[in-house]
Structure formats: C-alpha cells, structure tokens
Design a protein around this motif. Sequence first.
Motif, mmCIF file in Angstrom:
data_model
loop_
_atom_site.group_PDB
_atom_site.id
_atom_site.type_symbol
_atom_site.label_atom_id
_atom_site.label_comp_id
_atom_site.label_asym_id
_atom_site.label_seq_id
_atom_site.Cartn_x
_atom_site.Cartn_y
_atom_site.Cartn_z
ATOM 1 N N ARG A 131 34.709 38.118 51.889
ATOM 2 C CA ARG A 131 35.622 37.642 50.844
ATOM 3 C C ARG A 131 34.914 37.632 49.485
ATOM 4 O O ARG A 131 35.503 37.968 48.460
ATOM 5 C CB ARG A 131 36.093 36.235 51.211
ATOM 6 N N GLN A 132 33.633 37.256 49.516
ATOM 7 C CA GLN A 132 32.828 37.215 48.293
ATOM 8 C C GLN A 132 32.765 38.599 47.636
ATOM 9 O O GLN A 132 32.928 38.731 46.417
ATOM 10 C CB GLN A 132 31.408 36.755 48.648
ATOM 11 N N ARG A 182 34.914 41.077 47.911
ATOM 12 C CA ARG A 182 36.229 41.459 47.375
ATOM 13 C C ARG A 182 36.540 40.749 46.057
ATOM 14 O O ARG A 182 37.082 41.348 45.127
ATOM 15 C CB ARG A 182 37.320 41.144 48.409
ATOM 16 N N ILE A 183 36.186 39.474 45.981
ATOM 17 C CA ILE A 183 36.480 38.698 44.762
ATOM 18 C C ILE A 183 35.644 39.201 43.586
ATOM 19 O O ILE A 183 36.163 39.432 42.490
ATOM 20 C CB ILE A 183 36.218 37.191 44.997
ATOM 21 N N VAL A 185 36.974 40.994 40.074
ATOM 22 C CA VAL A 185 36.667 40.506 38.719
ATOM 23 C C VAL A 185 36.082 41.641 37.878
ATOM 24 O O VAL A 185 36.441 41.829 36.712
ATOM 25 C CB VAL A 185 35.685 39.309 38.772
#
Length: 424
Positions: free
Chosen positions: A334-335, A337-338, A342
């Motif tokens: 998830r890290q 992808r985020i 950004v």
Amino acid sequence: MDATTPNKSLIKKIIALVLGFGPGIFAIGYTIGTGSVTSMIVAGSKFNMQLLWVLLLSCLFSGILMFAYGNYALLTGETALYGFKKHFKYGKILAILIIVGITFGQWNSLMGILGISSNIIFEILSVNFEGLAAYKYETVLITAIVIIVTFYLLMLVGKYTFFEKILVIFVTLMGLSFVLSLCFVQPLPLDVVKGLIPTIPDVVGGKMLVAAFVGTTMASATFLSRPLFVKGKGWTIKNLDQQKKDAITAAILIFIISGVIMAVAAGALFYQGREVTHVLDMANTLEPVAGKWAVTIFFFGALSAGLSSIFPCLLIAPLLVADYQSGELDTNSRQFRIITAVACLVALIGPAFGANPIEIQILSQVFNVFVLPLVIIGIIMMVNNKKIMKSYKTSLFVNIGLFAALLFSLVISYNGIVALTEYF
C-alpha cells in the motif's frame, strides 16, 4: 537454409546482449532522461563542446560510485540507507536528509520530463493535424495525464525484470535515434578536443549549466538505488566481477550517448547561432539539413529518453523509503502505491500550469547536486569500515576515485549555489 542461419544467430546474439544488461540499465534510465537530453542540447547550442570535460569527469566518477555501492550490497547483503541507519551514530539523520533531498530533485525532474514528453507528442501531432495548434495547452495536459496514468498502472503490475525490459527497449531506441541524428550533423573535431580542456563559460547561465550537467550525470539516485537493483537482479557475492563490468559499461554508455546528444546540438544549432528556449527548438534546425525525417528521429530519441526516465523517477521515493526501513522494495505494498500516486500528481503540476518544461528541467538538475556530497561521504565511510566490510579491503584506486568525486561534488555544489543566486 544454411545461409540464413548465421544471420539469425547474429540477431539472437545482439538481442541477448541488449537484454543481458544488468542494473546498469537503470543507471542509464535515471541519468539519460529528458533532463540530460535538455542539458546536453542547451549546452551544445550555447557553448558548442566546451563542457565535454564536465561530462567526462561526471561519468568517470559515476562509474566509480556505481561500482562502490554495488560492491557494498554484494559483500554485506545490505542496501545503502539501511546501512547508514544501522552502522552510524547519526545515520538516521543522514539517511532522512538524503531521502528528502533526492525525492525533491527527482520529483521536480519528473515535472520537467512529463512536460517535455507531452510537448514532443503535441509537436508530432500538430504536424499531422494543423487545427490542433489552437489547443496546445489542452492537448499537452491531456497527453500528460494519459502518460502518467499509463505508467502508474504499469507500476502496479510490474516487477524488477519487467521494469528492466521496458527500460532496455526505451534506452536502445533513444541511443539509436541520437546516433542517427549525429549522421546528419557533426561538430568540428577540433571543438571536441577543446571541449576536454576544463573551462567554465563566463556568460549568464554558464555556471547553471555546469551544475545541471553534474546534477543529471552524477545523479545520487543512481548510486543509492543500485544496491536494491543489484539485489532485485538476484546477484550475490559470486557476481562481483559481473557487477564491476556492469558499472563500467553503464558509465561508458552514459558518456557516449550524452556526448552524442551534445554533438548533435553543437552541429545543428551552435554554428547557426541558434539557442534552445522551447521544446520545438531542439529539433527544428535539423530540418533544413536533413528534412522532416531528421526532426522525427530526433523527437523520437528525446521522447524515448523521457519515457525511460519516468519509471526510475516514480520508483525513487518508495525505493528510498523501503531501503531505509528494511532494505527490501515491495511493489505490491500500500505504501508503494500511495507514494507513487503522490509522485504522479506532482508530475502534473508543470503541465497543469503551462510552465516552460525546459526551464523546470534545468533548475531541477541543479538542485540534485546539493545532496551529492552526502551520498559520497556515506559510501566512503561504509567501504572503509573494517567492521562492516570484514575481510574485504577497498582498493587505493577506488578510494582515490571516491575522494576525488567528493572534492568535485563540493566544487560543483558551490558553483550551483552561485548559479542559483544569480538566477533568482
């Protein structure tokens, strides 16, 4: 059938050679993007081959730093920032400063890359669809969105080997395109020789370009990411010799491709007294010499350079954070992808505001030089620490190269500060 067999085997050998590139292909992808292309073209158009010496030194030191960081990874099994944090008293602060500095530089660079790539596609489209010229802003913005969304989606499904193969294709196309462009225009041989004599152009923008040169060719991201890419390749301590050859090959190819780009700009623009201020300027002067095909080939090379840089620039922030945390990069987290999402949004700022992508690109390369001394100091401390390296001793030649690279980076950082104060 016998006559065609040697030809087929030769083609297979060439394909195998191209696909056999190791982590060095990422070094080329990081280094020769639109940032490098823009810096080389602007330098060639303004100063002929006068800054070739900067390119040569940058590539020499880059090869030494890639070798040192790669060897550290193979000998210790650790990545760079994780090693800084683990072994040094103030390693956490050093690692965080490096992450912030490199991410700032690379995300700014990504803005310029996306802007230039979108503008190149617009120029190609406008040649075939004349009515499109009235909608330049809208077309460039939509193109930028399509490019960055496509690359983001590819990032979500890709693994190391997938990214590597995509980069091999783009880098190969880029190199061939610029070599073909050089066939149409060349600088004078004497100017090439003079370019190896260290001088800084005493004109407005001269210091800025020198700093931009080093910022794009001695890219800190290239060295810090190498341990992760070496591990991603599956190399171990048995691949030390292969790692060395890969670093040398990458440095040589960076010098050749970048030098060819500068030579094309010098031959096509400098002798005609033309400078580059907009994207179309980078190819238009080839048209009288070699027709629209030359423009197309040149634009295709520049576009390949841009697209080959988007993957590494999107990867750099999650890669550095993963390095700091545990030394492993998980592209499914998830890290990941985020952070990449950004980065994609930041990349769209330039096209959204209609900023001149060439100016953004040059400035972003200058900012890259300020974190470089920290990155070099870090690896010097690591490879000369007996507790970390155990029985392996770093050679005198590598140490001389590392300290020379540090001195060079400090001089260029000072030069960059002076350049920015003059600019603002």
